[in-house]
Design a protein around this motif. Structure first.
Motif, PDB file in Angstrom:
ATOM      1  N   ASP A 281       0.812  -1.222   0.000  1.00 10.73           N
ATOM      2  CA  ASP A 281       0.000   0.000   0.000  1.00 10.73           C
ATOM      3  C   ASP A 281       0.844   1.270   0.000  1.00 10.73           C
ATOM      4  O   ASP A 281       0.292   2.371  -0.059  1.00 10.73           O
ATOM      5  CB  ASP A 281      -0.996   0.000   1.185  1.00 10.73           C
ATOM      6  N   ASP A 282       2.179   1.153   0.065  1.00 10.51           N
ATOM      7  CA  ASP A 282       3.030   2.334  -0.047  1.00 10.51           C
ATOM      8  C   ASP A 282       3.669   2.443  -1.425  1.00 10.51           C
ATOM      9  O   ASP A 282       4.483   3.326  -1.666  1.00 10.51           O
ATOM     10  CB  ASP A 282       4.139   2.299   1.025  1.00 10.51           C
ATOM     11  N   MET A 318      -4.341  -3.736   5.395  1.00 10.05           N
ATOM     12  CA  MET A 318      -4.581  -3.562   3.957  1.00 10.05           C
ATOM     13  C   MET A 318      -5.420  -4.745   3.482  1.00 10.05           C
ATOM     14  O   MET A 318      -5.547  -5.751   4.199  1.00 10.05           O
ATOM     15  CB  MET A 318      -3.272  -3.458   3.168  1.00 10.05           C
ATOM     16  N   GLY A 319      -6.017  -4.573   2.305  1.00 13.47           N
ATOM     17  CA  GLY A 319      -6.896  -5.615   1.795  1.00 13.47           C
ATOM     18  C   GLY A 319      -6.349  -6.174   0.486  1.00 13.47           C
ATOM     19  O   GLY A 319      -5.300  -5.748  -0.010  1.00 13.47           O
ATOM     20  N   ILE A 320      -7.109  -7.116  -0.081  1.00 15.19           N
ATOM     21  CA  ILE A 320      -6.695  -7.756  -1.339  1.00 15.19           C
ATOM     22  C   ILE A 320      -6.545  -6.722  -2.456  1.00 15.19           C
ATOM     23  O   ILE A 320      -5.650  -6.816  -3.286  1.00 15.19           O
ATOM     24  CB  ILE A 320      -7.726  -8.842  -1.738  1.00 15.19           C
ATOM     25  N   GLU A 321      -7.405  -5.694  -2.447  1.00 15.98           N
ATOM     26  CA  GLU A 321      -7.333  -4.709  -3.538  1.00 15.98           C
ATOM     27  C   GLU A 321      -5.973  -4.025  -3.580  1.00 15.98           C
ATOM     28  O   GLU A 321      -5.425  -3.782  -4.645  1.00 15.98           O
ATOM     29  CB  GLU A 321      -8.464  -3.666  -3.418  1.00 15.98           C
ATOM     30  N   ALA A 326      -0.750  -3.214  -6.195  1.00 13.73           N
ATOM     31  CA  ALA A 326       0.723  -3.206  -6.178  1.00 13.73           C
ATOM     32  C   ALA A 326       1.270  -4.137  -7.257  1.00 13.73           C
ATOM     33  O   ALA A 326       2.277  -3.832  -7.910  1.00 13.73           O
ATOM     34  CB  ALA A 326       1.231  -3.630  -4.800  1.00 13.73           C
ATOM     35  N   ALA A 327       0.606  -5.265  -7.455  1.00 19.08           N
ATOM     36  CA  ALA A 327       1.049  -6.199  -8.507  1.00 19.08           C
ATOM     37  C   ALA A 327       0.942  -5.521  -9.878  1.00 19.08           C
ATOM     38  O   ALA A 327       1.834  -5.673 -10.727  1.00 19.08           O
ATOM     39  CB  ALA A 327       0.196  -7.467  -8.468  1.00 19.08           C
ATOM     40  N   THR A 330       3.960  -3.204 -10.312  1.00 22.13           N
ATOM     41  CA  THR A 330       5.233  -3.868 -10.647  1.00 22.13           C
ATOM     42  C   THR A 330       5.166  -4.461 -12.057  1.00 22.13           C
ATOM     43  O   THR A 330       6.171  -4.493 -12.753  1.00 22.13           O
ATOM     44  CB  THR A 330       5.627  -4.967  -9.624  1.00 22.13           C
ATOM     45  N   ALA A 331       3.978  -4.893 -12.472  1.00 23.28           N
ATOM     46  CA  ALA A 331       3.849  -5.430 -13.843  1.00 23.28           C
ATOM     47  C   ALA A 331       4.048  -4.302 -14.864  1.00 23.28           C
ATOM     48  O   ALA A 331       4.774  -4.465 -15.844  1.00 23.28           O
ATOM     49  CB  ALA A 331       2.483  -6.089 -14.021  1.00 23.28           C
ATOM     50  N   ARG A 332       3.428  -3.133 -14.601  1.00 24.83           N
ATOM     51  CA  ARG A 332       3.571  -1.992 -15.534  1.00 24.83           C
ATOM     52  C   ARG A 332       5.030  -1.586 -15.672  1.00 24.83           C
ATOM     53  O   ARG A 332       5.484  -1.215 -16.726  1.00 24.83           O
ATOM     54  CB  ARG A 332       2.775  -0.791 -15.016  1.00 24.83           C
ATOM     55  N   HIS A 333       5.768  -1.647 -14.541  1.00 24.90           N
ATOM     56  CA  HIS A 333       7.168  -1.198 -14.564  1.00 24.90           C
ATOM     57  C   HIS A 333       8.129  -2.361 -14.823  1.00 24.90           C
ATOM     58  O   HIS A 333       9.328  -2.180 -14.752  1.00 24.90           O
ATOM     59  CB  HIS A 333       7.508  -0.484 -13.245  1.00 24.90           C
TER      60      HIS A 333
END
Ligand code: B12
Ligand code: SF4
Length: 389
Positions: A281-282, A318-321, A326-327, A330-333
């Motif tokens: 979440d950060d 934090m929740g699943i969303e 975050a996934a 990291t996929a975009r980058h």
């Protein structure tokens, strides 16, 4: 005084994964020049017992500082390392009967009284970080009752002093790279970087199962980014270290410190790569982009649950969303990502939980698939019911 510093076995003897003993190497720097010192990392030898014997007999130490890093075994193994820690202390006692035997390190801090009881050869051990008290521990006029955080034997009992103030991270001594040579750790690890770098200690979150706030403090103690980068630069220039792992509980929190660190790394143009554990979440597109430019090689996530029930149980805040978001970042980058989860958490016994976890795993795999950036997935079966849950 003659001081022998020993990093005790932290993995199966002969295992490939080596971790530079950054904590003990910092303490080694604090041995006064008037004293004589000798260092041994038992992990560097497939059979360290004859080496230990030769070192103790040859050096004849008056004080032996044993670092107990972990008792839990490397991932995929089941055997505790308690017996190798106990054997080390017993051998030292036999070979140097009058030496003061000290212990410390994360595993000792976590199980201090139990280890004092199980390993009678230990005279005293420290709970917590060592920099502030180490010179008192190794001094000729050793006074256990006066040393903060010390667990020691007196009047047939095990006594424990309250912990003292935490140190300012900007006063950290450099690791002693003369005695603990970084070159001995290069190029063998498959999972993480052998060289650790400290950006902070402590964590301001209080997830229900996590001991990092106990080990490093319940708030962040931040190290100035320029000092972090100075240490990386020195290790790069003097020892050719090009890959680091941040030992921080969470690398990307607080965000402003993380951004400043990335800025310093970018400006210094060190040509080093690094990894570390991140909070989902950060992480956002801005920090992921900056980190990539600053040398980020891989992100390790440790959400530790794949159901809303599990996340609430572990008090992750934090929740699943957030995990899915975050996934996507990291996929975009196209950042290599490693995920860690616990399965079979207390109360996850209904088929609905298994279905939810499976569906969330599918969603994560689908997010990572186009970028092919999911490097590894570690799931550990939870077999205990932690007290605070
Ligand atoms: C970073 C980290 C990793 C990184 C290391 C990367 C690297 N290149 O350094 C990675 C991800 C690889 C890793 C792997 C593992 N880790 Co780890 N790791 C940590 C972490 C977060 C920080 C350790 C660290 O470097 N701290 C910074 C240094 C400076 O501090 P320090 O070592 O504690 O030393 C200070 C004090 O302890 C003290 N001290 C140390 N020695 C001595 C000796 C004496 C005599 C005295 C007086 C004081 C003293 O003074 C030092 C300076 O202040 C700790 C948790 C924590 N917060 O401590 C877990 C931790 C040490 N790891 C743990 C474990 C279990 C493992 C693994 C076995 C996991 C696995 N199943 O594979 C492996 C083992 C790897 C190996 N081969 O050794 C456990 C150990 C406890 C236990 N239950 O056994 C911990 C505590 C985390 C947890 N689960 O709670 N780890
Ligand atoms: S955020 Fe990570 S390091 Fe901090 S308390 Fe939670 S699990 Fe532990």
């Amino acid at each position: 005084m003659k001081i022998l510093l020993i990093q005790c076995p932290t993995s199966h003897l002969g295992a490939g994964e080596k971790v530079y003993p950054v904590g003990l190497a910092r303490l080694s720097t604090l041995v006064p020049p008037k004293d004589e010192k000798c260092c041994l990392d038992m992990n560097l030898s497939p059979d360290p017992w004859p080496v230990l014997k030769e070192t103790v007999l040859g050096f004849k130490p008056q004080v032996v500082a044993l670092s107990f890093r972990n008792i839990d075994p490397l991932a995929g193994h089941q055997t505790s390392y308690l017996s190798s820690l106990a054997t080390t202390a017993a051998m030292v006692r036999r070979l140097a009967p009058t030496a003061r035997i000290l212990a410390g390190g994360p595993a000792f801090s976590m199980f201090a009284r139990r280890l004092m009881a199980e390993i009678p050869e230990i005279d005293a051990g420290l709970v917590g970080e060592g920099e502030r008290v180490f010179s008192h521990l190794i001094a000729a006029n050793f006074d256990p009752a006066a040393i903060d955080g010390l667990v020691y034997r007196a009047d047939g009992e095990i006594k424990q002093n309250p912990e003292g103030a935490a140190i300012d991270l900007n006063t950290l001594p450099w690791p002693d790279t003369t005695t603990f040579a970084p070159g001995a750790y290069g190029g063998r690890n498959a999972y993480v970087a052998a060289m650790g770098i400290e950006g902070k200690r402590g964590c301001d979150l209080a997830c229900g199962y996590c001991l990092y706030p106990f080990l490093g403090g319940r708030r962040f103690r931040l190290r100035a980014p320029e000092r972090i980068v100075d240490e990386m630069q020195r290790l790069k220039e003097e020892h050719g270290i090009g890959l680091f792992h941040f030992t921080d509980p969470v690398v990307n929190r607080p965000k402003n410190h993380f951004i400043a660190l990335c800025d310093h790394l970018r400006q210094r143009k060190l040509d080093v790569a690094w990894t570390g554990f991140f909070r989902e979440d950060d992480l956002d597109d801005r920090t992921a982009g900056l980190a990539r430019e600053a040398g980020l090689a891989a992100i390790y996530f440790s959400a530790d649950a794949l159901t809303e029930h599990g996340l609430a149980l572990l008090q992750k805040r934090m929740g699943i969303e957030e995990i899915l978001a975050a996934a996507r970042v990291t996929a975009r980058h196209k950042i290599l990502t490693v995920q860690h989860v616990l399965v079979n958490l207390p109360g996850e016994d209904r088929s609905a939980h298994f279905e939810e976890a499976r569906a969330n795993l599918e969603r994560l795999l689908t997010i990572h698939a186009p970028a092919a950036n999911l490097g590894a997935w570690y799931s550990t079966r939870c077999v205990c019911t932690p007290r605070r849950l």
